[in-house]
Structure formats: structure tokens, C-alpha cells
Enzyme design. Structure first.
Site, PDB file in Angstrom:
ATOM      1  N   ASP A   1      43.653  46.967  71.455  1.00  0.00           N
ATOM      2  CA  ASP A   1      44.104  45.874  70.780  1.00  0.00           C
ATOM      3  C   ASP A   1      45.012  46.141  69.753  1.00  0.00           C
ATOM      4  OD1 ASP A   1      42.076  47.050  69.336  1.00  0.00           O
ATOM      5  OD2 ASP A   1      40.741  45.540  69.734  1.00  0.00           O
TER       6      ASP A   1
ATOM      7  N   GLU B   1      36.058  38.428  72.109  1.00  0.00           N
ATOM      8  CA  GLU B   1      34.987  37.615  71.296  1.00  0.00           C
ATOM      9  C   GLU B   1      34.052  36.934  72.245  1.00  0.00           C
ATOM     10  OE1 GLU B   1      34.400  38.552  68.244  1.00  0.00           O
ATOM     11  OE2 GLU B   1      36.297  38.205  66.981  1.00  0.00           O
TER      12      GLU B   1
HETATM   13  C1  GLP Z   1      37.556  46.303  65.746  1.00  0.00           C
HETATM   14  C2  GLP Z   1      38.070  46.622  66.843  1.00  0.00           C
HETATM   15  C3  GLP Z   1      37.352  46.904  67.914  1.00  0.00           C
HETATM   16  C4  GLP Z   1      35.981  48.043  67.639  1.00  0.00           C
HETATM   17  C5  GLP Z   1      35.192  47.295  66.557  1.00  0.00           C
HETATM   18  C6  GLP Z   1      34.094  48.204  65.907  1.00  0.00           C
HETATM   19  O1  GLP Z   1      37.130  44.787  66.072  1.00  0.00           O
HETATM   20  N1  GLP Z   1      38.952  45.722  67.573  1.00  0.00           N
HETATM   21  O2  GLP Z   1      37.493  47.533  69.403  1.00  0.00           O
HETATM   22  O3  GLP Z   1      35.218  48.172  68.498  1.00  0.00           O
HETATM   23  O4  GLP Z   1      36.322  47.080  65.435  1.00  0.00           O
HETATM   24  O5  GLP Z   1      34.536  48.654  64.537  1.00  0.00           O
HETATM   25  P1  GLP Z   1      33.665  49.952  64.066  1.00  0.00           P
HETATM   26  O6  GLP Z   1      33.849  51.145  64.957  1.00  0.00           O
HETATM   27  O7  GLP Z   1      34.466  50.179  62.702  1.00  0.00           O
HETATM   28  O8  GLP Z   1      32.295  49.269  63.950  1.00  0.00           O
END
Ligand code: GLP
Length: 255
Positions: A67, A143
Site C-alpha cells: 500500500d 478496511e
Molecule cells: C498500516 C499498514 C498495514 C499494516 C498496519 C499495521 O496500516 N498499511 O499494512 O499492517 O499498518 O501496523 P503495525 O505493524 O505498526 O501495527
């Protein structure tokens, strides 16, 4: 589904990196989809320390980002492209020819998503999708409520996701929309490695492990995937009910 519970952060990182390296060694030139966020930082650190043979295989692989923020150029320090260059591509010496990243600053984001989707499909798809997990069950920027037949698309981010990712902005505001591989794109990956870390993910993780599959919890779209490995960090492993482990750390079993 293969569930791996790890007992320490070191084991979590090591196991994730073993799985990734096994994949790039077994399938030279395979395409990996890479996540951002806090969860994969240990994996990326571990990859940077691998032996010469593994590093060569990592350099021969192809990459796509899961993303990207709408409107951010790859040079913007808040962009996911910048994060991946800093964490993975630059230290590993991955050449630009191996990358096809979603560009947040594309003139038309919808066209950019459609082009990435068709380029992925035309070049063999994704061999290994490495995913993080949102506390609300999101995968990439898909989402809750995202239809499961969606290819890469432009998504509006939930307030929860924006708050979760605030730390990546370095004090600057982040866009509230992003480009993302779709749930259909991710389900189509030949193998999926989902990295689950952080106590806030326990509900999303439990719903993935126990079902049912439902659109309000995007990660549950992976239930039934033919080659899904869920790797749990120690704080989540400790919260899972006893006996829910299905395998110890082993990379060889991830084909
Ligand atoms: C963002 C990314 C996701 C990721 C998520 C979790 O939203 N777009 O791909 O899985 O963060 O983040 P973290 O690993 O910091 O909990």
C-alpha cells in the site's frame, strides 16, 4: 492454515526471515509483497544480516508494496516507498528493475492501481505476500467492509488506522486515503505470511484463527487460503488459548 507461536521477539524475527529466505531461495525471482509499520521492522533487520547466498536471492526477487499514501512521492519521508527503500531495498542492494511500487503521486491513482494489478497478473502474480495486521482486522489498506473481490484500488482510511499510523508521519499530517493491493490480489498470492504483533491485535487474530469469515474483519478473507502461515509475536502467543499452536518455527514447511 499454519499457526506458529513464538516465545521471543528474536524468534519472531528469525522465523519470519527464515520463511522469506526459504521462499526466495526455492523460487528464484519470486515476487514478494512487503508491509510497512512496526511489525516487520525486526524481519527487515534480520534480512539485512543474512548470508551472501540469501542476500543474492533477495536481490534477485521482485517486490511490490502492499500500500501507499495517496499524494506522497517515493521521496517523501512519510511514504511507504521511502520506508521500504530505507529498511529493505537500499541496504540489500535491490535494483530499481526489481521493483514495481504503487506510486502515491501518480497523476491518476485509479489508473495506477489498475496498471499495477494488471502488471502483477501478467508477470506471474505474487509468490509471497507478507502482511501485517490492523487492530480492526485490516490487511494492507483494506478496511472493514471492503468487498473481497476487489483488486488494487484507492481506499479511504478509517480514523483508527490513521491514529495507528500517526507515528510514521514524523509529526507531519498523513493523507486519509491510500492506494492498496486489494483483498482479491492478496488472496491470489501463492503463499501468505501474516505477521501478528501487538496485544491490540488479539481480537483480529482470534477472528482469523477461529472464524467465521466476515467482511467486517478483512483478515478473515484469508481463511481457507491454500498456503497461509500466521506467525505470532510472543505477546500474542501468550494471549492465545493453550493448545492452539499447530507448528513450531520451521521455514521448510512454507513452500
Ligand atoms: C498500516 C499498514 C498495514 C499494516 C498496519 C499495521 O496500516 N498499511 O499494512 O499492517 O499498518 O501496523 P503495525 O505493524 O505498526 O501495527
Amino acid at each position: 492454515m499454519r499457526l506458529i507461536r513464538t516465545a521471543s521477539a528474536a524468534e519472531f524475527e528469525q522465523c519470519a526471515a527464515d520463511i522469506v529466505c526459504a521462499r526466495v531461495l526455492a523460487r528464484p525471482g519470486v515476487r514478494l509483497a512487503l508491509p510497512t509499520g512496526r511489525t516487520p521492522l525486526g524481519l527487515y533487520m534480520n534480512l539485512r544480516l543474512r548470508c551472501a547466498t540469501e542476500l543474492a536471492a533477495l536481490r534477485a526477487a521482485h517486490y511490490v508494496n502492499l500500500d501507499e499514501y495517496l499524494g506522497l512521492a517515493p521521496t517523501d519521508t512519510r511514504s511507504y516507498a521511502h520506508f521500504l527503500h530505507r529498511q529493505v531495498f537500499d541496504p540489500l542492494g535491490v535494483k530499481p528493475s526489481q521493483l514495481r511500487l504503487l506510486r502515491g503521486d501518480a497523476a491518476d491513482a485509479q489508473i495506477e492501481c489498475a496498471q499495477v494489478e494488471s502488471e502483477l497478473q501478467a508477470t506471474g502474480g505474487i509468490g509471497l505476500a507478507i502482511l501485517g495486521l490492523g487492530a480492526n482486522g485490516h490487511i494492507a489498506f483494506n478496511e472493514p467492509g471492503t468487498p473481497w473481490n476487489t483488486p488494487a484500488h484507492v481506499a479511504t482510511l478509517s480514523p483508527e488506522t490513521l491514529a495507528l499510523n500517526e507515528h510514521l508521519g514524523g509529526g507531519l499530517p498523513l493523507p486519509d486515503r491510500g492506494l492498496t493491493l486489494g483483498i482479491a490480489t492478496l488472496r491470489g498470492a501463492r503463499a501468505v505470511l501474516l505477521l501478528a504483533a501487538g496485544e491490540s491485535k488479539i481480537e483480529a487474530l482470534s477472528r482469523l484463527l477461529q472464524g467465521p469469515a466476515e467482511a467486517q474483519w478483512p483478515a478473515t478473507s484469508l481463511i481457507g487460503h491454500a498456503n497461509l502461515t500466521v506467525l505470532c509475536a510472543p505477546e500474542l502467543s501468550a494471549l492465545l488459548p493453550a493448545g492452539s499452536a499447530t507448528a513450531g518455527p520451521t521455514a521448510a514447511s512454507v513452500r
